[in-house]
Scaffold this motif. Sequence first.
Motif, PDB file in Angstrom:
ATOM      1  N   GLU A  56      -0.749  14.055   6.067  1.00  0.00           N
ATOM      2  CA  GLU A  56      -1.294  14.989   7.052  1.00  0.00           C
ATOM      3  C   GLU A  56      -0.779  14.676   8.452  1.00  0.00           C
ATOM      4  O   GLU A  56      -0.507  15.585   9.238  1.00  0.00           O
ATOM      5  CB  GLU A  56      -2.819  14.989   7.013  1.00  0.00           C
ATOM      6  CG  GLU A  56      -3.363  15.671   5.762  1.00  0.00           C
ATOM      7  CD  GLU A  56      -4.867  15.667   5.665  1.00  0.00           C
ATOM      8  OE1 GLU A  56      -5.511  14.740   6.193  1.00  0.00           O
ATOM      9  OE2 GLU A  56      -5.406  16.610   5.046  1.00  0.00           O
ATOM     10  N   SER A  57      -0.598  13.389   8.788  1.00  0.00           N
ATOM     11  CA  SER A  57      -0.100  13.024  10.117  1.00  0.00           C
ATOM     12  C   SER A  57       1.349  13.481  10.311  1.00  0.00           C
ATOM     13  O   SER A  57       1.789  13.671  11.444  1.00  0.00           O
ATOM     14  CB  SER A  57      -0.230  11.519  10.360  1.00  0.00           C
ATOM     15  OG  SER A  57       0.726  10.801   9.609  1.00  0.00           O
ATOM     16  N   GLY A  59       2.336  16.358   9.261  1.00  0.00           N
ATOM     17  CA  GLY A  59       2.277  17.808   9.374  1.00  0.00           C
ATOM     18  C   GLY A  59       2.228  18.560   8.066  1.00  0.00           C
ATOM     19  O   GLY A  59       2.239  19.788   8.053  1.00  0.00           O
ATOM     20  N   HIS A  60       2.174  17.848   6.932  1.00  0.00           N
ATOM     21  CA  HIS A  60       2.069  18.511   5.644  1.00  0.00           C
ATOM     22  C   HIS A  60       0.615  18.920   5.406  1.00  0.00           C
ATOM     23  O   HIS A  60      -0.296  18.386   6.033  1.00  0.00           O
ATOM     24  CB  HIS A  60       2.548  17.582   4.525  1.00  0.00           C
ATOM     25  CG  HIS A  60       3.932  17.072   4.747  1.00  0.00           C
ATOM     26  ND1 HIS A  60       5.044  17.885   4.819  1.00  0.00           N
ATOM     27  CD2 HIS A  60       4.395  15.806   4.949  1.00  0.00           C
ATOM     28  CE1 HIS A  60       6.118  17.154   5.026  1.00  0.00           C
ATOM     29  NE2 HIS A  60       5.748  15.889   5.115  1.00  0.00           N
ATOM     30  N   THR A  61       0.391  19.860   4.499  1.00  0.00           N
ATOM     31  CA  THR A  61      -0.944  20.380   4.235  1.00  0.00           C
ATOM     32  C   THR A  61      -1.461  19.875   2.894  1.00  0.00           C
ATOM     33  O   THR A  61      -0.806  20.069   1.861  1.00  0.00           O
ATOM     34  CB  THR A  61      -0.919  21.927   4.215  1.00  0.00           C
ATOM     35  OG1 THR A  61      -0.398  22.392   5.460  1.00  0.00           O
ATOM     36  CG2 THR A  61      -2.308  22.489   3.998  1.00  0.00           C
ATOM     37  N   HIS A  80       5.546  20.981   5.018  1.00  0.00           N
ATOM     38  CA  HIS A  80       5.620  21.878   6.193  1.00  0.00           C
ATOM     39  C   HIS A  80       7.005  22.425   6.370  1.00  0.00           C
ATOM     40  O   HIS A  80       7.955  22.009   5.812  1.00  0.00           O
ATOM     41  CB  HIS A  80       5.138  21.175   7.463  1.00  0.00           C
ATOM     42  CG  HIS A  80       6.005  20.058   7.934  1.00  0.00           C
ATOM     43  ND1 HIS A  80       7.138  20.277   8.669  1.00  0.00           N
ATOM     44  CD2 HIS A  80       5.923  18.720   7.769  1.00  0.00           C
ATOM     45  CE1 HIS A  80       7.699  19.098   8.936  1.00  0.00           C
ATOM     46  NE2 HIS A  80       6.971  18.151   8.388  1.00  0.00           N
TER      47      HIS A  80
END
Length: 80
Positions: A56-57, A59-61, A80
């Motif tokens: 998540e850090s 930028g992936h979901t 992402h």
Amino acid sequence: MQNSAAAPTLLDITRETCPMTFVRTRLALDGLPSGAVLRVTLRGSEPLKNVTRSTESLGHTLLSTENGPDGTHILTIRKH
């Protein structure tokens, strides 16, 4: 961009320990096109916490987390 109907890429890191759990996950994500889905099977609470936080850090979901009865977890991640 990848077709949304494409099957997700699977990664089994149940035999890995931190920090290799995230290293293997990141290498798999780096090899995928934007929008692709990766399903990561891992074991234990520490890898679950670390891989979730790290992806998540970047930028992936995180699309979902499934908890297995044997202590495994399956994370579904969209690049992402």
